[in-house]
Each structure stands twice: as C-alpha cells, then as structure tokens.
Design an enzyme around this catalytic site. Structure first.
Site, mmCIF file in Angstrom:
data_model
loop_
_atom_site.group_PDB
_atom_site.id
_atom_site.type_symbol
_atom_site.label_atom_id
_atom_site.label_comp_id
_atom_site.label_asym_id
_atom_site.label_seq_id
_atom_site.Cartn_x
_atom_site.Cartn_y
_atom_site.Cartn_z
ATOM 1 N N HIS A 41 0.865 -1.175 0.000
ATOM 2 C CA HIS A 41 0.000 0.000 0.000
ATOM 3 C C HIS A 41 0.901 1.224 0.000
ATOM 4 C CE1 HIS A 41 -3.663 2.336 0.652
ATOM 5 N NE2 HIS A 41 -2.858 3.147 1.327
ATOM 6 N N CYS A 42 0.722 2.111 -0.981
ATOM 7 C CA CYS A 42 1.599 3.272 -1.113
ATOM 8 C C CYS A 42 0.862 4.516 -0.625
ATOM 9 C CB CYS A 42 2.022 3.460 -2.571
ATOM 10 S SG CYS A 42 3.098 4.886 -2.781
ATOM 11 N N MET A 43 1.336 5.106 0.497
ATOM 12 C CA MET A 43 0.625 6.271 1.027
ATOM 13 C C MET A 43 0.849 7.507 0.155
ATOM 14 S SD MET A 43 2.702 7.065 4.495
ATOM 15 C CE MET A 43 4.376 7.675 4.526
ATOM 16 N N ASN A 69 -1.806 7.051 -2.246
ATOM 17 C CA ASN A 69 -3.089 6.778 -1.604
ATOM 18 C C ASN A 69 -3.817 5.628 -2.297
ATOM 19 O OD1 ASN A 69 -5.143 7.075 0.266
ATOM 20 N ND2 ASN A 69 -6.250 8.579 -0.974
ATOM 21 N N ASN A 70 -3.049 4.614 -2.679
ATOM 22 C CA ASN A 70 -3.649 3.466 -3.358
ATOM 23 C C ASN A 70 -2.748 2.257 -3.134
ATOM 24 O OD1 ASN A 70 -5.497 2.085 -4.898
ATOM 25 N ND2 ASN A 70 -4.938 3.035 -6.851
#
Ligand SMILES: [Zn+2]
Ligand SMILES: [Zn+2]
Length: 385
Positions: free
Chosen positions: A193-195, A198-199
C-alpha cells in the site's frame, strides 16, 4: 566568501527532514531488514508513539488520548489523501522553482531550445503515470470476481496455502493476493500500500507504478542536469569565470576558484540551492528504489512476496521447514516447530537450502515483466508451469 550560517542551517534542516522522510518511507522495506534504518523506523512508528502515549496517559485525559490515537490511525492506518496532497504540493513547488529560476536561462550555452520538447514529454509521462496509478482499481477482490481471481495463479503451498479465507472480506484468498487494512479489501497480486499514491499497488496498476518510478527517476536526473547547466550559465553571465578576489592571507589578487564561484551563486540564489540539495538527495534514493522494484518484478516477486521469502529463509535457517509426505505420494510444505518434530510421524525431509524451494511464479525475466505490463484482472490467464 563562503556559505553563510543561514544557508548552512537550512541545508542541515533539509537533510534532517529528508532523513526522517526516508526512514518513514523506506524503513520497513525488505531492503533494510535488520538494519539501523528499520530500527529507526520501528522507533519512530512504534516505540516513540508508545512512550508518548504512556506519558500522555499519565497527565492528559483519556478522551484526548483516544482522539490522538484516532488521528494517528486515520493518518497511517486508513486510506487518506494527506501524504498524496503533500507529495503533489512538493512536486509542484519544485516545478515552480524550475519555471521561475531555471526556465528563463534555458536555452543556454549547454542546453538547446529543442530540449523544451523532451522536458515537456518527461513531465507529461511522469504526471500521467502517477495520476493513473493513483486512480486505477489495483485489483480488488470481490464476490463477483473471486473465482476468476483464484484461477489467475495456482497456489504454491508454500507462500499461499490451500483453502485460505480472508478474515475481513470472508472471501477465498487468491494466490498472490493480500488483504490491505488501509483499503479494507483484498488486492490481487498485491505489492504494497503506497501512502504517496493513496492506493494499493497490485495486479492492475503495477505497470503504472513502475512507469511512474522510472519516469520520476528520469525527471530527477534530467532536472539535476538542467539546474546544473543553469548554475554554470549564471557563472558566465555574472562574469565569475574570470573574476579576481583578494587572498585573505597574502592580500594578493588571485583568480576566483570554480568551487567558490558555485558556492557564491548558490548562497545568492537560495531557492536554486534548496532544489539542488533536494535533487541530490532524492535522485539516488528514487533511482535505487526504481532499480530495486524492477529487479524484484523481473525475478517474479511482489513486494509482499519478498517479505514472505525472507520468512521462508528464516524458517530454513531455524531448521523448521519440511517437505511432508501427506500419503498417496502427495507432498506438501510444512513448518514444524522444533518441539513438535519428534511427535510428528509423517515421512518428511528437512529443507536445508532456499534453492530447494522454487518460486512457482518466476517464469523468466522477460515473461515476468511482460506479464506485469499486460496483465489485468479481466485479462487472459497466464500460463503457470
Ligand atoms: Zn480481505
Ligand atoms: Zn491498500
């Protein structure tokens, strides 16, 4: 003539900030497992909050503590656009520094006017791939597609076991998928999950994520080059190439050194200096991360599987991973703890080397990359030997 205290302090502050962001961003990456970077990340994200929490509980009302915990979970544990907005604002701040400080000096004696075409193309590919990677469904598993998702890859019995069901989604877990607690869904071929986007990065947007990383590396390298030519051009324009200065010790007039002239220009153009320092830190970090992601993709791993393989390596080192004969020639992997090994009477052999357990999802470097570029949850079923 040298760097003023003012310049030195903001460069130090900038370096400290970059180190902090790098620790938060990369600390849990499998690249840094067991290193000081991972320990610093654990300190920042676990030990420090726990200590602050204890201190707060001692002196502050429970209601406030609960509120603070809620904010923490909303920021780091749930899908939210805070870091995405932060990244986009930083990107456009960098771009506006480029347009105001560097663009007026392009073309110059090092860069031709035609390079505005390559500048525009590089930025367009970078922004486009970022936008698509952010908004595309990364490969959510739902009741409607779970059967198709389960048929995409075979279970390997090592990283992904038979009959696994997600405790949150209550759906079968397809091979190579993982539940993301931030998104609240299971993701096919989940990487992480890549902050900053945001996805989640999964089956459907891994190619856009890789395109974004590669083009962002290009933006950083190209940007560093362009800014460098602008500083060199300024050196000519300001007449610093042949300037003479008084030597502090001898009092004689001596030619201004190259290094001093650059430091003088950077001290005078603080914005230019800030962006140069940022680029010098960011460029190697982004380039290394891009090469790393391309490497694991070409070897047939997702980020999530890289962690699982490290755990398999630990099990082998601890001598607890076995190939067990389940009867009727059926073989399966099993982790049997030391204290249970004697009582387990099934015929079994100890796995002693990582080379004895093949990665079922590695189908050759080019085939792995081709699959990532073309795969989609609705696409054709890949061939798995
Ligand atoms: Zn799930
Ligand atoms: Zn997610």
């Amino acid at each position: 003539m040298g760097i003023s205290l003012f310049t030195a302090s903001w460069v130090t502050a900038l370096l400290a900030f970059c180190a902090w962001v790098s620790i938060l961003l990369l600390g849990r990456n499998r690249m840094f497992r067991g290193t000081v970077v991972e320990r610093a990340n654990i300190y920042c994200l676990e030990t420090l909050p726990a200590n602050v929490n204890r201190l707060m509980r001692a002196g502050i009302s429970d209601a406030f503590v609960q509120k603070a915990e809620g904010v923490w979970i909303a920021l780091f544990g749930r899908r939210n656009p805070v870091f995405q907005i932060f990244a986009i604002v930083l990107y456009f701040l960098g771009l506006s520094v480029f347009m105001t400080q560097a663009a007026p000096a392009i073309p110059n004696r090092y860069v031709g006017g035609w390079q505005w075409i390559t500048i525009a193309l590089t930025l367009a590919v970078n922004m486009g791939s970022y936008a698509v990677a952010c908004v595309v469904d990364p490969g959510y598993v739902d009741a409607g597609n779970v059967d198709r998702a389960c048929s995409l890859f075979e279970l390997d019995g090592l990283l992904y076991s038979e009959n696994a069901v997600c405790r949150t989604c209550h759906l079968r877990k397809p091979a190579r998928s993982k539940h993301c607690s931030a998104c609240g869904r299971c993701i096919q071929m989940m990487d992480h999950h890549c902050m900053w986007l945001n996805n989640c990065i999964g089956l459907n947007n891994a190619r856009w994520f890789l395109a974004f990383l590669a083009s962002f590396s290009a933006v950083c390298i190209y940007g560093t080059y362009l800014f460098a030519t602008v500083v060199l051009e300024l050196r000519h324009v300001r007449g610093l190439t042949h300037a003479m200065v008084q030597d502090e010790l001898t009092g004689e007039m001596v030619p201004l050194s190259f290094k001093t002239s650059i430091l003088y220009l950077l001290d005078e153009n603080v914005l230019l200096a800030i962006i140069m320092v940022l680029l010098l830190i960011l460029t190697p970090a982004i380039a290394i991360f891009t090469v790393y992601q391309l490497r694991i993709a070409s070897l047939g791993y997702t980020g999530n599987e890289e962690i699982k393989w490290l755990n398999v390596a630990d099990d082998i080192k601890d001598e607890v991973l076995f190939v067990v004969n389940e009867g009727s020639e059926q073989e399966a992997y099993a982790v049997i703890e030391k204290e249970d090994q004697q009582a387990d009477l099934r015929p079994k052999r100890l796995v002693t080397d990582l080379a004895q357990v093949a990665n079922k999802y590695h189908r050759g470097i080019w085939e792995n990359l081709r699959f990532i570029l073309l795969a989609s949850s609705s696409g054709s079923k890949p061939h798995v030997d």
